[in-house]
Write an enzyme that holds these catalytic residues in place. Sequence first.
Site, PDB file in Angstrom:
ATOM      1  N   GLU A 159     -58.194  10.665 -17.904  1.00  0.00           N
ATOM      2  CA  GLU A 159     -59.564  10.146 -17.969  1.00  0.00           C
ATOM      3  C   GLU A 159     -60.235  10.278 -19.335  1.00  0.00           C
ATOM      4  O   GLU A 159     -61.385  10.710 -19.433  1.00  0.00           O
ATOM      5  CB  GLU A 159     -60.423  10.832 -16.890  1.00  0.00           C
ATOM      6  CG  GLU A 159     -59.837  10.675 -15.497  1.00  0.00           C
ATOM      7  CD  GLU A 159     -60.638  11.395 -14.408  1.00  0.00           C
ATOM      8  OE1 GLU A 159     -61.550  12.165 -14.749  1.00  0.00           O
ATOM      9  OE2 GLU A 159     -60.336  11.179 -13.231  1.00  0.00           O
ATOM     10  N   GLU A 266     -52.940   8.572  -7.459  1.00  0.00           N
ATOM     11  CA  GLU A 266     -53.887   9.341  -6.637  1.00  0.00           C
ATOM     12  C   GLU A 266     -54.469   8.447  -5.539  1.00  0.00           C
ATOM     13  O   GLU A 266     -55.676   8.344  -5.372  1.00  0.00           O
ATOM     14  CB  GLU A 266     -55.030   9.891  -7.507  1.00  0.00           C
ATOM     15  CG  GLU A 266     -54.552  10.713  -8.683  1.00  0.00           C
ATOM     16  CD  GLU A 266     -55.690  11.311  -9.502  1.00  0.00           C
ATOM     17  OE1 GLU A 266     -56.836  11.382  -9.008  1.00  0.00           O
ATOM     18  OE2 GLU A 266     -55.431  11.721 -10.637  1.00  0.00           O
TER      19      GLU A 266
HETATM   20  C1  GLA Z   1     -59.457  12.923 -10.504  1.00  0.00           C
HETATM   21  C2  GLA Z   1     -58.344  13.893 -10.870  1.00  0.00           C
HETATM   22  C3  GLA Z   1     -57.684  14.486  -9.675  1.00  0.00           C
HETATM   23  C4  GLA Z   1     -58.659  14.878  -8.606  1.00  0.00           C
HETATM   24  C5  GLA Z   1     -59.521  13.704  -8.281  1.00  0.00           C
HETATM   25  C6  GLA Z   1     -60.453  13.968  -7.151  1.00  0.00           C
HETATM   26  O1  GLA Z   1     -58.997  11.700 -10.141  1.00  0.00           O
HETATM   27  O2  GLA Z   1     -57.385  13.316 -11.692  1.00  0.00           O
HETATM   28  O3  GLA Z   1     -56.978  15.621 -10.069  1.00  0.00           O
HETATM   29  O4  GLA Z   1     -59.406  15.975  -9.024  1.00  0.00           O
HETATM   30  O5  GLA Z   1     -60.246  13.373  -9.448  1.00  0.00           O
HETATM   31  O6  GLA Z   1     -61.087  15.184  -7.236  1.00  0.00           O
END
Ligand code: GLA
Length: 361
Positions: A159, A266
């Site tokens: 991110e 994710e």
């Molecule tokens: C982000 C992070 C994850 C997780 C999510 C949701 O996407 O990369 O590790 O913490 O947030 O909490």
Amino acid sequence: MKHYSIAATLILTIFFNIRCFSQPKPDDKGLKDYYKNYFPIGVAVTPGQLRDPAQRSLILKHFNSITAENAMKMGPIHPEEDRYNWRDADAIVEFAVANGLKVRGHNLCWHKQAPKWIFLDQAGNTVTKEVLLNRLKAHIYAVVGRYKGKIYAWDVVNEAISDNPKMLLRNSLWYKICGEDYIAKAFEYAHQADPNAVLFYNDYNTESPEKRERIFQLLKKLKDAGVPVHAVGLQGHWSIIDPSEASLNASITRFSALDIDVQVTELDMSVYTDGNIVEQASNTESRGFSADREYKQQMQYAKMFSILRANKASITGVTFWNLSDRHSWLDNFPVRGRKNFPLLFDDQLTPKKAYWGVVNF
Ligand code: GLA
């Protein structure tokens, strides 16, 4: 003759009835079996889930890759400069090795869940770029080095792109102290620590056209400079209305053009439509897992997976962010305490309609 045709009709009728009314047999196959000719299917786990017999067997039945939900993040694993907390990460890696699962490492450098000490000196002042990069290097060498050969891929930088469409990089402490260099350095350190690991840049909203272009810009710059970035992670925090098939497809196509792998890292699918709106007050949606939401979720999961299957040449893995609706980070985000139902298994660990949407193709 007459007897033969009665017998034949009877047999056909029985056959037809068996086909139409037989329920899917949940015990026959797991997700990983349905997808064996496509890509590995992963899940984010906690050590507690691995100790719980029911959740452990659900994991083993359906998944051939795991990721630590939190245990390998910098804050939890490296709480003080001279102290690493290996226990939870070790337990997850040992479980994977014992059961022949792949492990995705998550993550090495992020603006969240980073320990405070890493940015500060003894007097509590912000450290210099040189000190911070040395700390980052020590961290990456220790963590990647410990699991070398057992963790096949790492989310190296998470991110880094700004939420402001006019800016490229997030104005995080990493950026404030090091400028953009911390990104290339993180990849270089990880590559030095394990030259065989597949190194990812990982981010959210990767299907939004403007963010897709900013991520593309960053990745291209890194690749052109010879930085060892091998893959991009589309986090896949999606919802029943977003993204569209066209925008997911466009992102996969665009990133693959850089000759890098693509994974969904994710995946979950919120049944609400307020996306990343953090303000509770702004949320007026009704709550609960209505039949309408159940149907839309099944359809959206089915659509997303059909795009992923169509792109199997580029997609090297799909990882769900949590195991079942029993526990999801979305129960507290963006609205604290609002139960969500984003996964393929319900809180009893039973496959939902969304599950059948993913495996019936
Ligand atoms: C982000 C992070 C994850 C997780 C999510 C949701 O996407 O990369 O590790 O913490 O947030 O909490």
